[in-house]
Design an enzyme around this catalytic site. Structure first.
Site, PDB file in Angstrom:
ATOM      1  N   CYS A  62     -91.995 -47.336  48.951  1.00  0.00           N
ATOM      2  CA  CYS A  62     -91.215 -47.781  50.578  1.00  0.00           C
ATOM      3  C   CYS A  62     -90.504 -46.705  51.193  1.00  0.00           C
ATOM      4  O   CYS A  62     -90.966 -46.835  52.917  1.00  0.00           O
ATOM      5  CB  CYS A  62     -89.051 -47.610  49.137  1.00  0.00           C
ATOM      6  SG  CYS A  62     -88.044 -48.510  50.562  1.00  0.00           S
TER       7      CYS A  62
ATOM      8  N   CYS B  34     -84.147 -51.362  43.125  1.00  0.00           N
ATOM      9  CA  CYS B  34     -83.426 -51.888  43.752  1.00  0.00           C
ATOM     10  C   CYS B  34     -83.949 -53.326  43.228  1.00  0.00           C
ATOM     11  O   CYS B  34     -82.656 -54.523  43.715  1.00  0.00           O
ATOM     12  CB  CYS B  34     -83.395 -51.820  45.560  1.00  0.00           C
ATOM     13  SG  CYS B  34     -84.596 -51.965  45.932  1.00  0.00           S
TER      14      CYS B  34
END
Length: 359
Positions: A101, A199
């Site tokens: 990410c 997440c």
């Protein structure tokens, strides 16, 4: 702005210093997307990038008086982070999506957006330090003052261009100091707990997530069932799928022996899970691929470093040297559970020399 304490304090501090600031939040994953699938909650809380976090970030932006925008990168996040995460597990490796990410979105797409709106730099709430070394003509990445909050393990992929345009204002602060600044600036998130876990994986249950994601995509879970074998090749049992295992795992092997067994290797193509005693779990050498060097342009000769092979791993002394397109590391002392798919980050004291993916 993630909606957490750290990035909110960065925004407040930079604003107080007189910088012209724009708040950006990246919308990466719909937390309710897989609701209704077996084992998936209706709503996910306590992690970054949720709707509550977007709301908190917007409130902070209003408090300190800066414009605020949400930038939707869900498609890119799914392509570059979620799908590789699923594919890596199904092939027998253990991925680390936070580094992906950072590499593909937070310090790539976000910098592109910044450039498009005329911003010169991007500031984040990561605990790390960046500086320019005139002697070698390179941007350097260093561990922060608060070593307990050190996030450099997830930042090894940053390029010279990205480092040149990135600010880490919290690099010289401790977490208690950051919370005190949040109170000083009257930020509503001053007492908000830190986000935990991946997440997009509720409760850290990646197996349930993979099942739900594949079902949503209309894909069947591939048959990766196979044999449990010893290092010598003796078959000692069977397993339901290689994605259920990771190197170092002890529980859930389904084999009873006189002494504890651990997963010491996963052979994806053969669909074999290799098990053995604790002593077989240690490795003296390791290879890394897709390496990114920060403090030097090239690894022209062997170099002494300390290596982290997991986020919470105590850096271990080693020598690294170039081996074709890969880097070979030889540890002073054998290391436990060197896991393909994870990141290996090379340090010299507090300097991040670079890193790569364990092959």
């Amino acid at each position: 702005m993630s909606g957490g304490v750290d990035s909110s304090v960065v925004a407040a501090v930079l604003r107080a210093e007189g910088h012209n600031l724009i708040g950006l939040t990246m919308q990466l994953w719909n937390q309710r997307r897989l609701a209704g699938h077996a084992g998936m909650p209706e709503q996910v809380t306590g992690r970054c990038c949720s709707l509550d976090d977007v709301y908190d970030a917007r409130r902070v932006a209003e408090t300190i008086g800066i414009p605020y925008y949400v930038v939707n990168h869900e498609d890119r996040f799914e392509r570059d982070v979620v799908r590789p995460f699923v594919e890596e597990y199904l092939s027998g490796r253990t991925p680390i999506p936070c580094s992906l990410c950072n590499n593909h979105l937070k310090f790539d797409q976000l910098l592109t957006v910044a450039q498009q709106i005329g911003a010169e730099q991007v500031a984040t709430g990561h605990y790390a330090r960046v500086e320019f070394d005139n002697a070698v003509g390179r941007w350097l990445l260093r561990r922060p003052t608060d070593t307990a909050k050190d996030q450099t393990y997830f930042l090894f992929g940053l390029t010279q261009e990205q480092l040149s345009r990135t600010l880490f204002p919290l690099g010289g602060m401790t977490k208690p100091e950051v919370r005190e600044l949040a109170r000083k600036h009257a930020l509503v998130i001053a007492e908000k707990p830190d986000s935990q876990e991946i997440c997009f994986v509720p409760g850290g249950d990646y197996k349930t997530f993979i099942d739900a994601y594949l079902a949503e995509q209309g894909d069947a879970l591939p048959d990766t069932a196979g044999e449990l074998v010893t290092a010598s090749g003796e078959v000692v049992g069977e397993h339901a799928g290689i994605h259920n295992f990771t190197v170092g795992q002890r529980k859930g092997l389904g084999v009873a022996t006189g002494s504890p067994l651990y997963v010491i290797q996963i052979k994806g193509e053969a669909r074999q899970v290799v098990v053995g005693g604790q002593d077989e779990l240690y490795s003296k050498t390791m290879r890394t691929k897709k390496n990114n060097l920060i403090s030097v342009a090239e690894l022209n000769e062997p170099m002494r470093v300390s290596i982290k092979i997991r986020h919470r791993h105590e850096p271990a002394a080693a020598v690294i040297e170039r081996d074709g397109a890969e880097i070979m590391a030889t540890f002073d002392e054998p290391q436990r559970a060197v896991t393909p798919g994870q990141a290996a980050v090379f340090y010299q004291d507090d300097l991040v020399m670079g890193g790569g993916w364990i092959a």
